[in-house]
Design an enzyme around this catalytic site. Structure first.
Site, PDB file in Angstrom:
ATOM      1  N   VAL A   1      -2.861 -16.612  19.712  1.00  0.00           N
ATOM      2  CA  VAL A   1      -4.033 -16.947  18.871  1.00  0.00           C
ATOM      3  C   VAL A   1      -4.580 -18.130  19.450  1.00  0.00           C
ATOM      4  CG1 VAL A   1      -4.989 -17.351  16.559  1.00  0.00           C
ATOM      5  CG2 VAL A   1      -3.456 -15.660  16.967  1.00  0.00           C
TER       6      VAL A   1
ATOM      7  N   ARG B   1       5.291 -25.487  23.058  1.00  0.00           N
ATOM      8  CA  ARG B   1       6.706 -25.506  22.924  1.00  0.00           C
ATOM      9  C   ARG B   1       7.235 -25.753  24.257  1.00  0.00           C
ATOM     10  NH1 ARG B   1      10.437 -24.009  18.884  1.00  0.00           N
ATOM     11  NH2 ARG B   1       9.125 -23.200  17.218  1.00  0.00           N
TER      12      ARG B   1
ATOM     13  N   GLY C   1      -6.937 -11.263   9.746  1.00  0.00           N
ATOM     14  CA  GLY C   1      -7.474 -11.612  11.111  1.00  0.00           C
ATOM     15  C   GLY C   1      -8.934 -12.232  11.103  1.00  0.00           C
TER      16      GLY C   1
ATOM     17  N   ILE D   1     -11.390 -10.464   9.434  1.00  0.00           N
ATOM     18  CA  ILE D   1     -12.698 -10.310   8.598  1.00  0.00           C
ATOM     19  C   ILE D   1     -12.549 -11.513   7.575  1.00  0.00           C
ATOM     20  CG2 ILE D   1     -12.786  -8.836   6.539  1.00  0.00           C
ATOM     21  CD1 ILE D   1     -10.700  -6.926   7.957  1.00  0.00           C
TER      22      ILE D   1
ATOM     23  N   GLU E   1       5.883  -6.413  16.950  1.00  0.00           N
ATOM     24  CA  GLU E   1       6.848  -7.175  17.552  1.00  0.00           C
ATOM     25  C   GLU E   1       8.092  -6.720  17.883  1.00  0.00           C
ATOM     26  OE1 GLU E   1       6.459 -11.528  16.340  1.00  0.00           O
ATOM     27  OE2 GLU E   1       4.723 -10.687  15.308  1.00  0.00           O
TER      28      GLU E   1
ATOM     29  N   ASP F   1       4.918  -9.307   5.304  1.00  0.00           N
ATOM     30  CA  ASP F   1       3.623  -9.963   5.883  1.00  0.00           C
ATOM     31  C   ASP F   1       2.319  -9.565   4.874  1.00  0.00           C
ATOM     32  OD1 ASP F   1       1.850 -10.919   8.589  1.00  0.00           O
ATOM     33  OD2 ASP F   1       1.146  -9.147   7.993  1.00  0.00           O
TER      34      ASP F   1
ATOM     35  N   LYS G   1       0.080 -12.389   2.728  1.00  0.00           N
ATOM     36  CA  LYS G   1      -1.526 -12.263   2.569  1.00  0.00           C
ATOM     37  C   LYS G   1      -2.005 -11.957   1.016  1.00  0.00           C
ATOM     38  CE  LYS G   1      -1.649 -10.856   7.407  1.00  0.00           C
ATOM     39  NZ  LYS G   1      -1.491  -9.376   8.057  1.00  0.00           N
TER      40      LYS G   1
END
Lengths: 431, 431
Positions: free
Chosen positions: A16, A47, A136, A138, A192, A203, A207
C-alpha cells in the site's frame, strides 16, 4: 496565491505504501488543481533499504528509523502503513504529539488501541484519518461519519474481508473444498502465506469494531464481540445452503437495539440468493448501511489491494488539506485538465435495433445492406416466426459503432419501403 | 465551550423541505453531539400559508416572501427547496451575496445555471452544497468530490431516475405496457401528475451534467449532451432484450476518452442480466463509478423521497458546520447516546445447523427434542437418503432464537450418542 507544498512522510513502503507514492506521483496534477496544494512525499521510512521493489523508492530522505520521520519538522502529515500494533502505536502517538496529522490504514491498531490514540490526538489538536482501514477503496468511513451524520445508524451488514469472500465464492461456484480454495487464493495473492487473521474472522472483526465505534460514538472493546471464522465451513454446508436457497458469506453485523444495546459480531452466515449481498463475489467488499432517515444504502468496491487502498489514503490526505485550507477540496473546482464534452456522434457502443417490417422476403437483406454500408456489424437477429399481423418486428444487436454512423444507418433504414414505424434504437452498454 | 446554535432558513416546505424540518427535530440530539452545534430552523418561507400539511409548520417566523429569509441576518445558512429555475436562481444568488451558505437539492438550477452561481459564491466567499441534487440519499457528490479526489474518474454509469427505473422494472417483471406502468407509478406517488421531465430523460440528464461537471472540473452545457427518454420503450423491446440476455435500464453515461473528450448522455440501454446494475429494481438508484486508482465502485440507495433526500440535505448542513468549525463533524466524536455493546448471547437470528449422525431411526427425534426444550422452532430439515457412510449429515434451518439458547442446544446435541463430529452452526441473516 498558490500555497506551499504539503510535505508528507510515508512510514512503510510495502504494497500500500508503494501504491500511495506511485499514485500521488501519477495524479499529482489533478490533485494540485482539486486541493490547491502540491502534495510531495518528502521522507520515507522502510524496514529494509535493500529489498527489491516493483515501485522504486524516492532518491532522497529514505531511512530505516521511524524517529527520522517524527523529528522532521517539515513533514506535516505522516502515513502509517507499517502494520502491527505496538511499534505502530508508538509511532502514531509520537507523531500526534508533534502536532502532525496521521493517516493510517491499520485496522488492528485502531480496533485495539484507537481509544488511546484519539485521546492523544485531541490533547494535541492533531487529527487521525483512517478511511483505508476499513474496506479498502470504499469510502465507508467518510460516508458514515459525514454523509449519514443526520441518521441513527440502525444496522450495518458487511462483506469486509475479500480473502474470505474469495474462498467462499470459489467453494460455491467452482465446487472447491475449503483447503483448495484457500490454496488458490494464496497463489493469486488474495491470501497471505499465514492467512490466520483473515480466515479466523479477526480482520473483519477489527473493521467491524471501527465501524461500530464510529457509528455509535463509543469504543467497542475487542473482547466484547463474537467472532467466528470460515475455517469450519465445508463443501456440504455450501451445498445444503444452496439447496435451501442461500449463499454462505462471512458477514460482519452491527445492529442497534431498541433497548439501547449495540450488537457487533462476525460469523459465516446464510444470505438469501436474491439478496444484493449474495451477488458480491470474489475479492469484492460491500457494506449495507441502514439509517433511520436515509433507509437502505449499499457501498461496493475493492476491499483491498494496492491501488484501491491508496485511493482512500490519498482521499484522507486531501481531507487534511481541506481542513486546513477551507477553500480546498470542498469547493467546486474548475480547471481545464480534461478538455471539452465529446460530440455524441463520436460516442461508441453496441446497439439494439428493432425494425417493424412488412413480412416478405428480402426485408432483412435490405437492412443488413444499409448496416454494412455504414460499417456496422450484426451480432444477432431475432425474427419471431409466428405473428398474425401484416408487419413483423425484427430485433438486431449490432457491434460497436459510432453513434453518428448508427443514426445515419437508422435514418436510411426508416426510409425503406418495407419498413413501417420509426425503428427503435437503444444502446447495449457494457459498463 | 459550547458554540451558539446554527440558525438556518428553509425556502420551501414541500415534501423534502418538510422532511428536513422533521428529521432535524427528530435527530437533534445526535446532530448536536456529532457537529458540536445545535441546528435550529429559524425561519421558513412557503408559497401558501394555508395549505394542509402532514408536517406542521413551525409556529414562528413563517412567511411567503423569500426576501424575509435573505434579509434575516441571524440566518447563516439557507436551504433552497422551492424548485424551478428563475426564482430559485434569484434567491440563491441573493443569499450568496449576503454571505449565507446555500444548501440546495435543485438539479435543474445547477445544471442550467450552476456556472453562474458558483462564480457568485466564489466572489462572496460563500458556499453551495448540493448532495441532495443527485440521487437522493446516496452520497455520490461527496464521494466523487472528496473520497475519490485522488482519481481520474474514468466513467460513471448511473440509474439516477427512480421513476423511470420503476416503470422499466414493472414492464419487465410484471409484463405491463409502458402506459400501465406509468399509471401505476403515478398512483403510488413514484411519478408526478406531469411526468414529462422524468420520462423524457431530462431529470437524469440534469444529474448527469452535475456529476460530469464535478468529475471533470468544467461545466458541461445542457445543449451539448444527448438525451433520450423511456417513452418509446415498448413491451416487445423488453421481451427481445430478455431473450437476448439483457435488461433495459435508463442509463446516464459519463466517460472520459483518451483523446481528452468527455462523453455525457442519457439513453435507454440494454444491460446484461448478470451485471450489478441489472439488479437495481424499482425506485432505487445506483451509480457505478470507475476511477483509475480505486477501480470499480458502486453506490446504491433511495434516489428520491422525503427522508432519503433530507438525509443528504442534513449531511450538507453538517458539512457547513464542519467547515466553519474545524473540530466539527470531521473528528471521531464520542458520546453515550447509544449505550453499550450487546451481549452476543442475546442477539437473535435464524440459524443453520448441520449435524453428522449415526444413520439409525430416532436421531432426528432426539435433536428435535433438544431444540424444542430450548424453545427453538425447526423451519426445514434436509437429510440426504443416499449415502455410503455409516454416518449421515442432517441439515436444519431453525427459527429466530437468542444465540445463547442456540449455543446451549448445540452443546447438548453434540453430546448425543448418535452424533459424530462437532455440529456446524451458522446464522441465517435477513439483513
Amino acid at each position: 496565491m498558490p500555497q506551499s507544498p504539503l510535505k508528507i512522510g510515508l512510514a512503510g513502503f510495502g504494497n500500500v505504501g508503494a501504491g500511495v507514492y506511485k499514485n500521488l506521483e501519477k495524479n499529482r496534477d489533478i490533485l494540485r488543481e482539486r486541493t490547491g496544494r502540491d502534495i510531495i512525499v518528502h521522507r520515507v521510512v522502510v524496514r529494509d533499504l535493500k529489498k527489491k521493489r516493483a515501485v522504486s523508492l524516492p532518491l532522497e530522505n529514505v531511512s530505516t528509523d521511524l524517529s527520522d520521520l517524527i523529528e522532521d519538522d517539515e513533514v506535516e502529515l505522516v502515513v502509517e502503513l507499517i502494520g502491527g500494533i505496538d511499534r505502530a502505536f508508538d509511532f502514531v502517538k509520537a507523531s500526534l504529539e508533534k502536532g502532525k496529522t496521521v493517516v493510517t490504514g491499520n485496522k488492528a491498531l485502531l480496533a485495539e488501541r484507537g481509544r488511546e490514540l484519539f485521546e492523544v490526538a485531541k490533547e494535541n489538536q492533531s487529527h487521525i484519518y483512517y478511511e483505508a482501514a476499513v474496506a479498502g477503496g470504499i469510502p465507508i468511513i467518510k460516508t458514515v461519519q459525514e454523509s449519514l451524520i443526520g441518521n441513527h445508524i440502525q444496522s450495518v451488514a458487511g462483506i469486509i474481508n475479500g480473502t474470505c469472500n474469495y474462498i467462499l465464492t470459489r467453494m460455491s461456484e467452482a465446487g472447491l473444498e475449503y483447503e483448495a480454495a484457500l490454496d488458490e487464493a494464496q497463489k493469486l495473492g488474495y491470501a497471505e502465506a499465514d492467512p490466520t487473521l483473515d480466515v479466523n474472522g479477526w480482520d473483519a472483526a477489527h473493521k467491524a469494531i471501527i465501524l461500530a465505534s464510529l457509528s455509535y460514538g463509543c469504543w467497542v472493546p475487542c473482547d466484547q464481540i463474537y467472532v467466528d471464522g470460515i475455517e469450519k465451513v465445508t463443501k456440504p454446508d455450501i451445498d445444503f445452503a444452496d439447496d435451501l436457497g442461500y449463499t454462505i458469506k462471512l458477514l460482519a453485523i452491527i445492529k442497534l437495539h431498541e433497548n439501547r444495546g449495540i450488537e457487533v459480531r462476525v460469523q459465516p452466515s446464510l444470505v438469501a440468493k436474491d439478496h444484493i449481498l449474495a451477488s458480491v463475489r470474489g475479492v469484492f467488499n460491500a457494506i449495507l448501511v441502514t439509517g433511520d432517515v436515509v433507509g437502505e444504502t449499499l457501498f461496493y468496491g475493492s476491499g483491498a489491494g494496492q491501488d484501491p487502498t491508496s485511493s482512500s489514503v490519498i482521499g484522507d490526505i486531501a481531507d487534511a488539506v481541506a481542513r486546513e485550507n477551507q477553500q480546498g477540496a470542498m469547493g467546486f473546482v474548475t480547471h481545464d485538465l480534461y478538455g471539452k464534452p465529446l460530440k455524441v456522434e463520436e460516442s461508441i457502443s453496441k446497439y439494439y435495433l428493432r425494425v417493424q417490417v412488412v413480412d416478405k422476403p428480402g426485408s432483412l437483406a435490405q437492412i443488413a445492406t444499409i448496416l454494412g454500408d455504414h460499417g456496422i456489424g450484426i451480432l444477432s437477429v431475432i425474427q419471431p416466426e409466428d405473428h398474425e399481423e401484416e408487419t413483423a418486428p425484427v430485433a438486431l444487436t449490432l457491434h460497436f459503432a459510432p453513434f453518428g454512423k448508427m443514426l445515419a444507418a437508422k435514418a436510411q433504414i426508416a426510409k425503406l419501403d418495407c419498413v413501417r414505424e420509426e425503428p427503435i434504437l437503444m444502446r447495449v452498454e457494457a459498463v
